[in-house]
Design a protein around this motif. Structure first.
Motif, short mmCIF file in Angstrom:
data_model
loop_
_atom_site.label_atom_id
_atom_site.label_comp_id
_atom_site.label_asym_id
_atom_site.label_seq_id
_atom_site.Cartn_x
_atom_site.Cartn_y
_atom_site.Cartn_z
N THR A 68 29.42 -48.93 5.97
CA THR A 68 28.18 -48.63 6.68
C THR A 68 27.32 -47.63 5.92
N ASN A 69 26.04 -47.94 5.78
CA ASN A 69 25.10 -47.02 5.12
C ASN A 69 24.91 -45.77 5.99
N ILE A 70 25.07 -44.60 5.38
CA ILE A 70 24.86 -43.37 6.14
C ILE A 70 23.83 -42.44 5.50
N ASP A 71 23.47 -42.70 4.23
CA ASP A 71 22.51 -41.83 3.56
C ASP A 71 21.94 -42.57 2.34
N THR A 72 20.76 -42.13 1.90
CA THR A 72 20.12 -42.71 0.73
C THR A 72 19.75 -41.57 -0.23
N VAL A 73 20.00 -41.78 -1.51
CA VAL A 73 19.66 -40.79 -2.53
C VAL A 73 18.84 -41.49 -3.61
N CYS A 74 17.62 -40.98 -3.85
CA CYS A 74 16.72 -41.59 -4.83
C CYS A 74 16.55 -40.67 -6.04
#
Length: 390
Positions: A383-389
């Protein structure tokens, strides 16, 4: 010796497959798919084939691929790279020279993709690898592209997440020093983590060799290192062994990894021991929205399973090629020219909306895109819990 061998192969193949006017079959676009249909990565190979066929059926249902006012059928030609480098390089030559493919999708593993990428570039055939993260795969190869994020962004994502969630400033690393992916990922993570937390903040940097199953010596060093968490960029075959042995020896701190955790039957082998763990990657079926959710629903309806990261990245690779073909404005039927036109359009891609996120190419075969932090929930769903760009 390796350079001489490759040079000999290329010289021979230039005789067998001369670069003259090679004409494609009229009204059919052929994609060559290099997948692990046998060997140690067969589950990844199954995901590849599922997604290629899903994307192909979708375009066929629309009446074909519209390129320059003409509709083309799409044919996928599969070759089994048998999860090893030798088979991957051997059968790709047949695809390029005899099957009249316009592009290659795959291989997935960096071990195979680096070698196949050299051939694809030499024969000026566009190649899009859905899962290879080694910088060597695309380095100085204008015909070779990738869909996933690179080592450095994964390293940044885990470093930031560990600081935010665990207040971590000391890390331990355990990896296979023979396998290219774990080695490259481990070194990239060490370099980035220490750039943030200081030299020596990776307090244990432990290695093993492919095929080893007893990690007691390495885990003892890690337990004694006072690390805040353990990072192991291994594949689904080794992760369950490492996790179970670490817990049995008394490790109670977080264990995390990279996108290599996302392919294969990790939960089938690890079960409850891996629930609650996190890793960096490109895609997870849980917590998706928009076109990613649409893809998850279609894939699950078609195959009665949730798509994994290799499936999603492969789907994006095929869709990327389709979009680039449409932007060529038309095909001549001369494969040499059409392959070059396709390569140029892939390289010019900006803001491609994929199920694994938006991406653009900026002068190299490596996309600018974001990483996701993935948690294995109580049901064992990634499950996706965070995004880092970047």
């Amino acid at each position: 010796m390796k350079q001489h061998t490759m040079a000999s192969v290329l010289a021979l193949c230039l005789i067998v497959f001369p670069f003259g006017e090679i004409l494609a079959e009229d009204s059919v676009v052929k994609l060559g798919i290099s997948a692990s249909l046998s060997g140690s990565f067969t589950s990844v190979g199954a995901s590849v084939k599922n997604s290629v066929e899903l994307a192909r059926r979708e375009i066929q249902a629309e009446g074909g691929l519209k390129i320059g006012g003409k509709n083309y059928g799409v044919e996928a030609i599969y070759v089994d790279n048998a999860s090893n480098r030798s088979a991957a390089t051997t059968n790709i030559l047949n695809l390029i020279g005899q099957k009249h493919i316009i592009a290659i999708v795959g291989p997935m593993s960096s071990d195979r993709a680096i070698a196949v990428g050299e051939l694809a570039n030499s024969f000026r055939t566009p190649m899009v690898t859905p899962w290879s993260t080694s910088p060597l795969t695309t380095l100085n190869r204008p015909y070779v592209f990738r869909v996933p994020i690179l080592y450095d962004l994964q390293a940044m994502a885990i470093t930031k997440f560990a600081a935010k969630e665990w207040k971590a400033s000391k890390a331990a690393i355990l990896y296979d020093e023979i396998s290219p992916y774990p080695t490259g990922m481990a070194k990239a993570f060490k370099e980035y983590f220490e750039s943030v937390n200081g030299v020596g903040s990776v307090v244990a940097f432990e290695t093993f060799r492919t095929g080893e199953t007893d990690f007691g010596k390495q885990l003892t060093a890690i337990l004694n290192s006072n690390a805040d968490f353990l990072f192991t960029p291994q594949h689904y075959q080794e992760v369950p062994l490492i996790v179970r042995q670490a817990k049995k020896m008394g490790w109670k701190k977080p264990i995390t990894g990279s996108n290599s955790w996302a392919g294969g039957d990790l939960m089938g082998q690890c079960g409850d021991d891996c629930k609650g763990l996190t890793f960096a990657g490109n895609f997870a079926p849980g917590g998706t929205r928009g076109i990613a959710k649409q893809f998850v629903d279609k894939y699950q309806k078609e195959y009665n399973i949730l798509p994994d990261e290799p499936a999603a990245l492969t789907y994006d690779a095929v869709k990327l090629i389709f979009q680039a073909l449409q932007k060529t404005g038309g095909l001549s039927g001369n494969l040499v020219d059409d392959r070059e036109k396709l390569k140029d359009q892939i390289a010019a891609t900006k803001n491609f909306e994929g199920v694994t996120g938006n991406m653009s190419y900026q002068g190299t075969g490596d996309p600018a895109k974001c990483a996701v932090i993935i948690k294995i929930d109580d049901q064992g769903i990634f499950t996706n819990i965070d995004t880092v760009c970047p």
